[in-house]
Design a protein around this motif. Structure first.
Motif, PDB file in Angstrom:
ATOM      1  N   THR A 226      32.367   6.003 -10.658  1.00 36.49           N
ATOM      2  CA  THR A 226      32.344   5.426 -12.001  1.00 36.49           C
ATOM      3  C   THR A 226      33.364   4.306 -12.141  1.00 36.49           C
ATOM      4  O   THR A 226      34.392   4.280 -11.446  1.00 36.49           O
ATOM      5  CB  THR A 226      32.611   6.530 -13.051  1.00 36.49           C
ATOM      6  N   MET A 227      33.070   3.381 -13.061  1.00 36.15           N
ATOM      7  CA  MET A 227      33.962   2.267 -13.397  1.00 36.15           C
ATOM      8  C   MET A 227      34.199   2.319 -14.901  1.00 36.15           C
ATOM      9  O   MET A 227      33.561   1.598 -15.663  1.00 36.15           O
ATOM     10  CB  MET A 227      33.322   0.934 -13.003  1.00 36.15           C
ATOM     11  N   PRO A 228      35.100   3.165 -15.383  1.00 43.56           N
ATOM     12  CA  PRO A 228      35.245   3.352 -16.830  1.00 43.56           C
ATOM     13  C   PRO A 228      35.887   2.183 -17.564  1.00 43.56           C
ATOM     14  O   PRO A 228      35.722   2.060 -18.776  1.00 43.56           O
ATOM     15  CB  PRO A 228      36.119   4.610 -16.935  1.00 43.56           C
ATOM     16  N   THR A 229      36.615   1.334 -16.848  1.00 41.86           N
ATOM     17  CA  THR A 229      37.274   0.190 -17.493  1.00 41.86           C
ATOM     18  C   THR A 229      36.746  -1.111 -16.907  1.00 41.86           C
ATOM     19  O   THR A 229      37.057  -1.463 -15.780  1.00 41.86           O
ATOM     20  CB  THR A 229      38.804   0.271 -17.314  1.00 41.86           C
ATOM     21  N   LEU A 230      35.911  -1.790 -17.689  1.00 42.09           N
ATOM     22  CA  LEU A 230      35.192  -3.000 -17.314  1.00 42.09           C
ATOM     23  C   LEU A 230      34.183  -2.706 -16.200  1.00 42.09           C
ATOM     24  O   LEU A 230      34.367  -3.079 -15.036  1.00 42.09           O
ATOM     25  CB  LEU A 230      36.122  -4.137 -16.914  1.00 42.09           C
ATOM     26  N   HIS A 231      33.145  -2.021 -16.606  1.00 44.18           N
ATOM     27  CA  HIS A 231      32.058  -1.682 -15.702  1.00 44.18           C
ATOM     28  C   HIS A 231      31.415  -2.951 -15.151  1.00 44.18           C
ATOM     29  O   HIS A 231      31.199  -3.922 -15.874  1.00 44.18           O
ATOM     30  CB  HIS A 231      31.019  -0.864 -16.470  1.00 44.18           C
ATOM     31  N   ASN A 232      31.129  -2.937 -13.858  1.00 42.09           N
ATOM     32  CA  ASN A 232      30.442  -4.038 -13.193  1.00 42.09           C
ATOM     33  C   ASN A 232      29.026  -3.573 -12.849  1.00 42.09           C
ATOM     34  O   ASN A 232      28.867  -2.660 -12.049  1.00 42.09           O
ATOM     35  CB  ASN A 232      31.190  -4.407 -11.911  1.00 42.09           C
ATOM     36  N   PRO A 233      27.962  -4.086 -13.545  1.00 46.47           N
ATOM     37  CA  PRO A 233      27.900  -5.394 -14.203  1.00 46.47           C
ATOM     38  C   PRO A 233      27.862  -5.380 -15.730  1.00 46.47           C
ATOM     39  O   PRO A 233      27.755  -6.448 -16.333  1.00 46.47           O
ATOM     40  CB  PRO A 233      26.568  -5.924 -13.692  1.00 46.47           C
ATOM     41  N   LEU A 234      27.907  -4.208 -16.392  1.00 49.12           N
ATOM     42  CA  LEU A 234      27.594  -4.165 -17.828  1.00 49.12           C
ATOM     43  C   LEU A 234      28.809  -4.314 -18.738  1.00 49.12           C
ATOM     44  O   LEU A 234      28.654  -4.434 -19.951  1.00 49.12           O
ATOM     45  CB  LEU A 234      26.853  -2.866 -18.156  1.00 49.12           C
ATOM     46  N   GLY A 235      30.014  -4.285 -18.190  1.00 48.07           N
ATOM     47  CA  GLY A 235      31.192  -4.646 -18.950  1.00 48.07           C
ATOM     48  C   GLY A 235      31.732  -3.628 -19.923  1.00 48.07           C
ATOM     49  O   GLY A 235      32.669  -3.924 -20.655  1.00 48.07           O
ATOM     50  N   TRP A 236      31.190  -2.406 -19.943  1.00 47.11           N
ATOM     51  CA  TRP A 236      31.693  -1.462 -20.944  1.00 47.11           C
ATOM     52  C   TRP A 236      33.086  -0.940 -20.583  1.00 47.11           C
ATOM     53  O   TRP A 236      33.505  -0.943 -19.427  1.00 47.11           O
ATOM     54  CB  TRP A 236      30.721  -0.310 -21.159  1.00 47.11           C
ATOM     55  N   VAL A 237      33.815  -0.495 -21.606  1.00 48.28           N
ATOM     56  CA  VAL A 237      35.099   0.191 -21.451  1.00 48.28           C
ATOM     57  C   VAL A 237      34.951   1.521 -22.182  1.00 48.28           C
ATOM     58  O   VAL A 237      34.831   1.554 -23.408  1.00 48.28           O
ATOM     59  CB  VAL A 237      36.260  -0.633 -22.042  1.00 48.28           C
ATOM     60  N   LEU A 238      34.948   2.609 -21.442  1.00 45.81           N
ATOM     61  CA  LEU A 238      34.748   3.923 -22.050  1.00 45.81           C
ATOM     62  C   LEU A 238      35.944   4.283 -22.915  1.00 45.81           C
ATOM     63  O   LEU A 238      37.098   4.025 -22.553  1.00 45.81           O
ATOM     64  CB  LEU A 238      34.549   4.988 -20.977  1.00 45.81           C
ATOM     65  N   ASP A 239      35.674   4.911 -24.063  1.00 47.33           N
ATOM     66  CA  ASP A 239      36.776   5.341 -24.920  1.00 47.33           C
ATOM     67  C   ASP A 239      37.327   6.686 -24.436  1.00 47.33           C
ATOM     68  O   ASP A 239      36.820   7.285 -23.478  1.00 47.33           O
ATOM     69  CB  ASP A 239      36.335   5.401 -26.387  1.00 47.33           C
ATOM     70  N   ARG A 240      38.365   7.156 -25.111  1.00 44.99           N
ATOM     71  CA  ARG A 240      39.036   8.381 -24.673  1.00 44.99           C
ATOM     72  C   ARG A 240      38.100   9.584 -24.686  1.00 44.99           C
ATOM     73  O   ARG A 240      38.122  10.432 -23.770  1.00 44.99           O
ATOM     74  CB  ARG A 240      40.255   8.658 -25.559  1.00 44.99           C
TER      75      ARG A 240
END
Length: 457
Positions: A226-240
């Motif tokens: 997983t890429m929780p902070t600045l997902h590549n390619p969709l750019g999301w940042v998961l919250d707490r």
């Protein structure tokens, strides 16, 4: 004697390679093919499956089977060959800042003039020298996340960190849950390590936790990437809350968490990483390629103590150690504030480039984050991403389709654009051309400036 369906496959392949069937052509449905060729529906499905495995067609649920543009590598992405010097590369991100070359000269002079220079000629500890791990650990400490140097391993960039994690902690045949659109470098690694990737459906703001729970119930999932902070390619940042939910699922189903934080530095105050919520099962991986320079192959993998021996063994098998000359350079730049300055300047640069993208792409719908170096452009239902990519390559602009990022059977029609590798002026003109090509593909709109006419045939 050759099976009859093989002859059908060969005939289609020859027609595609000769250009008789052009890129983007829609092939008959499975049922139509079966009727036309007097074969069963199962055999028709097998024909298209073989053509897809050959990279000649792509199937899309609910839309049909289409001829791929075979003049390009599959979707570009990680498979892109080196581009010519006159091509604007919007496929890979290698952001740099003015004056970095001179700073490198100064830093190398400083290393040459101080300390035991001969130490860089010798083997180093597999995990890196403790003093340097302590420096990097302090740099990464923020927002409640305080990594221990003892459980940090210095690696040859974040991709190497992913590699040693897959080699050291997973085995062939293991099932790894990943977002339905994910980092192509991990897909390539999974293929080499014979891991099975299964897709987690996603919403606008991140992966669907309930879908992940159901996957873990149906399959014996070993890990989640997983890429929780600045997902590549969709750019999301998961919250707490999202991060805590993923950590809870991982505990419930005893999953290894592989957390990729390569782009996390771009977000000024992100929530704590998953390694904060599930430290006993998370390998946190980041590097200094995006925030400093892609040529400096220095990264870290932070892990629970029980994982360290296996990861060290994988380092020994793949690289022995990260060159101390590179780690010394990075650590000196951490201590004198250079890395922090680079990160601040690149955050500002990424926001500027996002602003240029919004202005240049006009009404086109895109999915991104205001702090990221990339964006995702979904296309209209009848548009074809491979035709867009081919037209842009004809105009010396390189972008990627969704194919390198897609884990699901159905690949969306979309393109991914990297914003960080060309000058602002070149980025603006390239994105205007991207808009014109997509408008022509989707709506038949020709550019106002005849000289900028996209080369679509």
């Amino acid at each position: 004697m050759k099976a009859r369906y093989k002859s059908i496959v060969d005939n289609f392949a020859e027609a595609i390679r000769s250009g008789e069937l052009t890129a983007g052509s829609r092939l008959p449905t499975h049922r139509q093919l079966a009727l036309a060729k007097h074969i069963s529906l199962a055999t028709a499905t097998r024909v298209y499956s073989e053509l897809e495995a050959m990279g000649l067609v792509s199937g899309e649920a609910g839309r049909g089977t289409f001829v791929r543009d075979i003049s390009l590598p599959p979707g570009h992405g990680v498979d892109q060959l080196a581009v010519a010097t006159d091509v604007l590369d919007l496929n890979f991100n290698y952001p740099s800042l003015p004056g970095q070359g001179e700073r490198l000269r100064d830093a190398l002079r400083q290393i040459a003039a101080s300390g035991d220079i001969e130490s860089h000629l010798r083997y180093q500890p597999h995990a890196g020298r403790l003093t340097e791990r302590e420096i990097i650990a302090r740099h990464l400490t923020r927002g409640g996340f305080s990594p221990e140097a003892e459980n940090m391993l210095i690696v040859n960039g974040a991709q190497h960190g992913l590699t040693i994690t897959a080699m050291g902690l997973l085995k062939p045949g293991d099932v790894v849950a990943v977002d339905a659109l994910t980092y192509p470098g991990f897909k390539a690694l999974a293929a080499l390590c014979h891991l099975e990737l299964i897709a987690i459906p996603y919403a606008a703001n991140g992966p669907d936790p309930e879908a992940l729970r159901q996957l873990c119930t149906r399959r014996q999932v070993r890990a989640i990437y997983t890429m929780p902070t600045l997902h590549n390619p969709l750019g999301w940042v998961l919250d707490r809350q999202q991060r805590k939910a993923l950590a809870d699922i991982a505990r419930q189903h005893d999953l290894l968490i592989i957390e990729d934080a390569a782009y996390a530095y771009l977000v000024r105050r992100p929530p704590p990483p998953l390694a904060f919520y599930a430290p006993e099962r998370t390998v946190y991986i980041t590097g200094f390629s995006k925030n400093v320079a892609t040529g400096l192959r220095v990264g870290v993998a932070i892990c629970p103590a029980r994982y360290r021996p296996a990861l060290e063994r994988a380092i020994r098998a793949t690289a022995w150690n990260t060159p101390s000359l590179m780690t010394t350079l990075v650590c000196n730049w951490i201590e004198d504030g250079t890395v922090s300055r680079f990160e601040t300047l690149k955050r500002r640069d990424a926001r500027l480039r996002q602003s240029v993208a919004r202005e240049s792409l006009g009404h086109l719908s895109c999915i991104t984050h205001p702090d990221s170096y990339f964006l995702w452009l979904p296309l209209a239902e009848e548009a074809r991403a491979d035709r867009v990519v081919k037209a842009l390559m004809d105009n010396n602009i390189s972008v990627s389709t969704a194919e390198p990022f897609s884990v699901s059977a159905s690949v969306p029609q979309a393109i991914r654009i990297a914003l960080g590798s060309v000058s602002i002026d070149n980025l603006r003109s390239a994105l205007i051309k991207v808009r014109e090509v997509i408008e022509f593909e989707q709506y038949g709109l020709k550019p106002v400036n005849a000289r900028a006419k996209p080369a679509i045939r």
